[in-house]
Design an enzyme around this catalytic site. Structure first.
Site, PDB file in Angstrom:
ATOM      1  N   SER A 187     -99.681 137.999 -44.345  1.00 22.81           N
ATOM      2  CA  SER A 187     -99.468 136.874 -43.439  1.00 22.81           C
ATOM      3  C   SER A 187     -98.290 137.150 -42.501  1.00 22.81           C
ATOM      4  CB  SER A 187     -99.254 135.597 -44.263  1.00 22.81           C
ATOM      5  OG  SER A 187     -99.372 134.440 -43.462  1.00 22.81           O
ATOM      6  N   ASP A 230    -110.653 132.677 -44.933  1.00 15.40           N
ATOM      7  CA  ASP A 230    -109.221 132.413 -44.727  1.00 15.40           C
ATOM      8  C   ASP A 230    -109.072 131.166 -43.857  1.00 15.40           C
ATOM      9  OD1 ASP A 230    -106.497 132.451 -43.799  1.00 15.40           O
ATOM     10  OD2 ASP A 230    -106.387 134.574 -44.285  1.00 15.40           O
ATOM     11  N   HIS A 283    -106.462 132.134 -48.047  1.00 16.19           N
ATOM     12  CA  HIS A 283    -105.408 132.955 -47.440  1.00 16.19           C
ATOM     13  C   HIS A 283    -104.575 133.726 -48.468  1.00 16.19           C
ATOM     14  CE1 HIS A 283    -102.784 134.171 -44.172  1.00 16.19           C
ATOM     15  NE2 HIS A 283    -101.720 133.669 -44.775  1.00 16.19           N
TER      16      HIS A 283
END
Length: 313
Positions: free
Chosen positions: A163, A253, A291
């Site tokens: 991320s 995601d 995610h």
């Protein structure tokens, strides 16, 4: 004159102001002792990337050495980095700290495969001091790489960014390249784009949480985010890199669309002009990883192992 309502309001304000400090104290305690949460072959340490900044790092050794690691000190863990096992620096996403379940999950997977994992809380995260900025996070990561490299002997030193950490990863890789150094391999998980490849989609400032971490009154007097500008030019960085790259992304995601991974793959593949050095690994949306859940995939260890083996050929 003070009424009971005034006193009640003041008491509530004092109580709400004290809660973050109490929570922070608890965080410091268990980050200092990873064994308290079952990490029995992990040691905590603190590094100083620059004056006034101290960052916390967990070093987990390969699982096969867990018995040997019992009761060992920092000197033993440092020397263990030179045992020939591949080393992964894990640069995590926004918010929270190195004890988040999905971050521990990745460290455990790497350890189980036989690798070292070093998970750092950037400045301002967890029990690390300092204010988080893009330049600061990159400085922290470059420092950790150099610290590891000085102790790793001939071991591979790779980086895994997740991320927000994918932006830190490519920034760091470019900084190292400017110094004549490079990671042996790069993994980007849940990677985002903020440059041209992002199609100018607005994003919320990721460090906003930091300024609410404690009830600083100055937050109400000025905008601390005004000068904390973020760029994270992943698309531009990838055009400069020639390091083997693997992109991991869940098709479901919910924070970073899968299209971002496809665009990153396209940019990197074009830059490196190679199908072998750049790989995109999608995870079916029906698996529900979203995610943060890729660490739960039973096939992930083999995916990582194959990637690392490709770096040795």
């Amino acid at each position: 004159q003070w009424t009971w309502k005034n006193m009640l309001l003041l008491s509530l304000c004092i109580l709400s102001a004290s809660i973050p400090f109490l929570l922070y104290s608890c965080v410091v305690i268990y980050l200092y002792r990873p064994s308290d949460i079952g990490l029995n072959h992990t040691i905590n340490m603190y590094l100083t990337p620059e004056q006034g900044v101290r960052v916390g790092v967990w070093h987990t050794v390969p699982e096969r050495r867990w018995k040997e690691a019992q009761g060992k000190d920092l000197d033993w863990y440092e020397k263990a980095l030179g045992d020939g096992s591949p080393i992964f620096i894990y640069l995590h996403g926004n918010g929270g700290n190195r004890s988040a379940p999905h971050r521990i999950g990745i460290a455990n997977v790497l350890s189980a495969v036989g690798y070292h994992a070093l998970v750092m809380d950037y400045r301002g995260f967890g029990d690390s001091t300092g204010e988080p900025t893009e330049a600061g996070l990159t400085t922290d990561a470059v420092y950790l790489y150099n610290w590891v490299k000085a102790r790793s002997g001939n071991s591979l030193v790779c980086v895994w960014g997740h991320s927000l950490g994918t932006g830190v990863t490519t920034n760091t890789a470019v900084k190292l390249l400017e110094q004549g150094k490079q990671f042996d391999g790069i993994i980007l998980e849940g990677a985002f784009l903020t440059g041209r490849g992002a199609r100018d989609r607005p994003i919320e400032h990721p460090f906003k949480w930091f300024y609410w971490k404690f009830p600083y009154i100055q937050f109400f007097l000025f905008n601390p985010l005004k000068n904390n500008i973020l760029v994270f030019p992943t698309d531009e960085n990838l055009q400069k890199l020639r390091t083997p790259l693997m992109i991991l992304h869940a098709q479901d995601d919910h924070l970073v669309p899968f299209a971002s991974a496809q665009e990153i793959y396209r940019i990197a593949k074009k830059a490196q002009n190679s199908d072998k050095r750049v790989k995109l690994v999608p995870f079916d949306g029906s698996l529900g990883y979203l995610h943060n859940g890729l660490y739960r995939d039973p096939g992930l260890p083999n995916i990582i192992r194959e990637f690392v083996q490709s770096l040795m050929t």
